[in-house]
Design a protein around this motif. Structure first.
Motif, PDB file in Angstrom:
ATOM      1  N   ILE A  55       8.212 -59.285  19.801  1.00 23.24           N
ATOM      2  CA  ILE A  55       9.204 -59.738  20.772  1.00 23.24           C
ATOM      3  C   ILE A  55      10.310 -58.699  20.859  1.00 23.24           C
ATOM      4  CG2 ILE A  55       8.767 -62.207  20.437  1.00 23.24           C
ATOM      5  CD1 ILE A  55      11.432 -62.339  18.904  1.00 23.24           C
ATOM      6  N   CYS A  66      14.830 -63.844  23.996  1.00 22.99           N
ATOM      7  CA  CYS A  66      13.619 -63.308  23.372  1.00 22.99           C
ATOM      8  C   CYS A  66      12.528 -63.252  24.427  1.00 22.99           C
ATOM      9  CB  CYS A  66      13.165 -64.212  22.227  1.00 22.99           C
ATOM     10  SG  CYS A  66      14.362 -64.332  20.903  1.00 22.99           S
ATOM     11  N   ALA A  68       8.388 -61.912  24.997  1.00 25.16           N
ATOM     12  CA  ALA A  68       7.150 -61.486  24.318  1.00 25.16           C
ATOM     13  C   ALA A  68       6.799 -60.056  24.709  1.00 25.16           C
ATOM     14  CB  ALA A  68       6.009 -62.425  24.685  1.00 25.16           C
TER      15      ALA A  68
END
Length: 112
Positions: A55, A66, A68
């Motif tokens: 992340i 956050c 991915a």
């Protein structure tokens, strides 16, 4: 301590965090609300995921989001692939052996 992607996905909480942020970027509070563990514990999990490159955290105003970044999962895919190929060869050999046995048995029955 040097962490790797295998350590990151070893924990079910971290896998669930990945599942959450893969759908859309979330701030730390939104992630923490999804779990029955403390905010500091979630922060530690997120820190590990960040260290492993799964992340990225981006600042948007006062919030940290956050997101991915799953390129590192290719390491796992490559590692698993070698074992998939190994077992595929073994199972192909077994299939060939069983086919040969079946052929021998069929030939024996036809000569009787």
């Amino acid at each position: 301590m040097r962490r790797d992607v295998f350590q990151a996905i070893a924990d079910p909480t971290r896998r669930e965090i990945i599942n959450l942020v893969v759908q859309k970027p979330l701030n730390l509070n939104a992630i923490a609300e999804k779990f029955d563990i403390s905010r500091p514990a979630i922060s530690k999990h997120i820190k590990i995921l960040k260290e492993c490159g799964l992340i990225v955290i981006e600042q948007h105003g006062r919030e940290r989001y956050c997101e991915a970044k799953l390129d590192k999962l290719n390491e796992i895919s490559e590692w698993v692939e070698q074992y998939r190929q190994f077992w595929e060869r073994k199972l192909d050999s077994l299939e060939n052996y069983l086919n040969e046995l079946q052929k021998i048995k069929k030939d024996e029955n036809s000569t009787k």
